[in-house]
Write an enzyme that holds these catalytic residues in place. Structure first.
Site, mmCIF file in Angstrom:
data_model
loop_
_atom_site.group_PDB
_atom_site.id
_atom_site.type_symbol
_atom_site.label_atom_id
_atom_site.label_comp_id
_atom_site.label_asym_id
_atom_site.label_seq_id
_atom_site.Cartn_x
_atom_site.Cartn_y
_atom_site.Cartn_z
ATOM 1 N N CYS A 7 46.085 45.905 45.532
ATOM 2 C CA CYS A 7 47.271 45.435 45.889
ATOM 3 C C CYS A 7 48.663 46.579 45.945
ATOM 4 O O CYS A 7 48.839 45.930 44.782
ATOM 5 C CB CYS A 7 47.633 44.046 46.103
ATOM 6 S SG CYS A 7 49.370 43.605 46.791
ATOM 7 N N GLU B 178 39.987 40.145 50.205
ATOM 8 C CA GLU B 178 40.278 39.856 49.516
ATOM 9 C C GLU B 178 41.865 39.556 48.680
ATOM 10 O O GLU B 178 41.140 41.166 48.144
ATOM 11 C CB GLU B 178 39.474 38.800 48.451
ATOM 12 C CG GLU B 178 39.561 37.918 47.370
ATOM 13 C CD GLU B 178 40.081 38.297 46.182
ATOM 14 O OE1 GLU B 178 40.734 37.691 44.955
ATOM 15 O OE2 GLU B 178 39.109 40.027 45.829
ATOM 16 N N ARG C 222 43.625 32.751 45.479
ATOM 17 C CA ARG C 222 42.996 34.107 46.317
ATOM 18 C C ARG C 222 43.967 33.763 47.487
ATOM 19 O O ARG C 222 43.266 33.069 49.055
ATOM 20 C CB ARG C 222 42.269 34.164 45.963
ATOM 21 C CG ARG C 222 41.580 34.407 44.600
ATOM 22 C CD ARG C 222 42.722 36.321 44.019
ATOM 23 N NE ARG C 222 43.325 37.029 42.610
ATOM 24 C CZ ARG C 222 43.476 36.282 41.108
ATOM 25 N NH1 ARG C 222 44.241 35.774 41.718
ATOM 26 N NH2 ARG C 222 42.952 36.896 40.315
#
Length: 383
Positions: free
Chosen positions: A123, A170, A215
């Protein structure tokens, strides 16, 4: 333990190797190690393998947690990518394959065709600055403009080039709230612009391993292939009995994992200081018949988030094998790296059995939709 092998090369090869080492930012030793692994893979005798219903690629593969998950769902991995050399080493030890390196330098057209794209992408900050300016100038602001400069862009360009039937992404739970929700909005818009139907859910691994670990999982199906009326539900099958910390502990643990007096005193003082200030920071003693906090990549520093109490001694860290079990890796999983690297790798990985359950749902959905499409084709031919 690494073994040493001394080799002689002529001047021309040495100069080329030196130049490549400088360009790639890797030591000569690392360059040679990668080359030897690739040679071994290339010359490995292929053994007949069973037929697989679906193929997948493993991007930002880490040490292969997602690969294990999709293999358990009956998938076959045709390509992997991971830039970290230590993670590459663990991946190679367990799967006999050397993942590709820097994804930003990989030509999407060179990636094998596949049914499912799997990625635990990092991210990174998403910048949408400049979008309004481009719009005012009449320029297009598609997903490439929104995500350029982030590793998520590489997921998008591969989806665009290869158009797999589905994908599974994910990331950390906070992806939803990052930058007041704007980051996740960009992600959703980017995937929708590629004509994928999106489903997402925040999932906790605590029912599958003795760890509270939330998550976000994002699933997508190709609307150009299956249409817009695709439905998907995260209807997970839960184990009959949730595991507890006691279940993952090794019977005999070296004293090197016990905290020193100095570190233990520091952690206690640090916790007391923050408690007095009304903060919740501090170490965590894991309950033997309960679940632990979330393990992170920083676990190697002091192990403070998950400590195991010991009678008559200071608490101890988890061993690397216990960390592997905490993430649901099988005991057959090899750990060829140092404890420090192992802690980082397992702290960055996924809860394998949880991801395996999601993978089964994705594969099941694809089987249903492909079966329905084939039936329509047969009916059309008969008609």
């Amino acid at each position: 333990m690494a073994k040493q092998v001394h080799i002689r090369v002529d001047d021309a090869i040495y100069e080329e190797l030196s130049e490549y080492s400088a360009l790639s930012g890797q030591s000569m030793q690392d360059c040679l190690s990668v080359a030897i692994r690739q040679l071994l893979i290339k010359n490995k005798v292929e053994t007949p393998c069973k037929e697989y219903s679906y193929t997948f690629i493993d991007l930002f593969a880490g040490i292969g947690g997602m690969r294990i998950a999709f293999e358990r769902a009956g998938g076959h991995c045709v390509y992997s990518n991971e830039w970290n050399k230590y993670s590459q080493k663990t991946y190679f030890a367990n799967f006999g394959e050397q993942p590709d390196g820097d994804i930003t330098k990989v030509n999407a057209a060179d990636i094998p065709d596949h049914d499912i794209l799997v990625a635990g992408f990092p991210c990174q900050p998403f910048s949408i600055a400049g979008v309004s300016k481009k719009q005012s100038l009449g320029r297009a602001t598609g997903f490439e403009d929104k995500t350029q400069g982030t590793l998520f862009f590489d997921v998008c360009r591969i989806l665009k080039a290869k158009r797999p039937k589905a994908f599974m992404l994910e990331n950390v739970k906070n992806l939803c709230s990052h930058d007041k929700g704007r980051t996740f909005k960009v992600i959703q818009e980017s995937l929708a612009e590629l004509n994928y139907k999106i489903f997402f859910r925040i999932l906790d691994g605590k029912n599958y391993v003795p760890q509270h670990r939330e998550r976000i999982v994002i699933i997508g199906f190709d609307m150009e292939r299956y249409g817009k009326n695709v439905e998907f539900d995260f209807d997970l099958t839960l184990p009959e009995k949730a595991p507890v910390i006691r279940d993952i502990l090794e019977p005999d643990v070296s004293d090197k994992y016990t905290l020193s007096d100095k570190l233990w005193a520091y952690l206690q003082n640090y916790a007391a200081k923050h408690k007095a200030a009304g903060n919740g920071f501090g170490y965590g003693i894991a309950p033997l018949d309960g679940i632990s906090r979330t393990i992170s990549a920083r676990y190697y520093k002091d192990g403070s988030e998950i400590l195991i109490a010991q009678e008559g001694k200071n608490p101890r860290r988890l061993t690397p094998r216990e960390c592997a079990r905490l993430q649901g890796f099988p005991d057959s999983f090899k750990i060829p790296v140092s404890d420090t690297q192992a802690y980082k790798q397992f702290g960055n990985s996924v809860v394998v059995p949880l991801m395996a359950e999601v993978a089964k749902l994705v594969v099941k959905k694809l089987e249903e939709m492909d079966s329905a499409m084939n039936s329509h084709k047969v009916e059309g031919m008969v008609g």
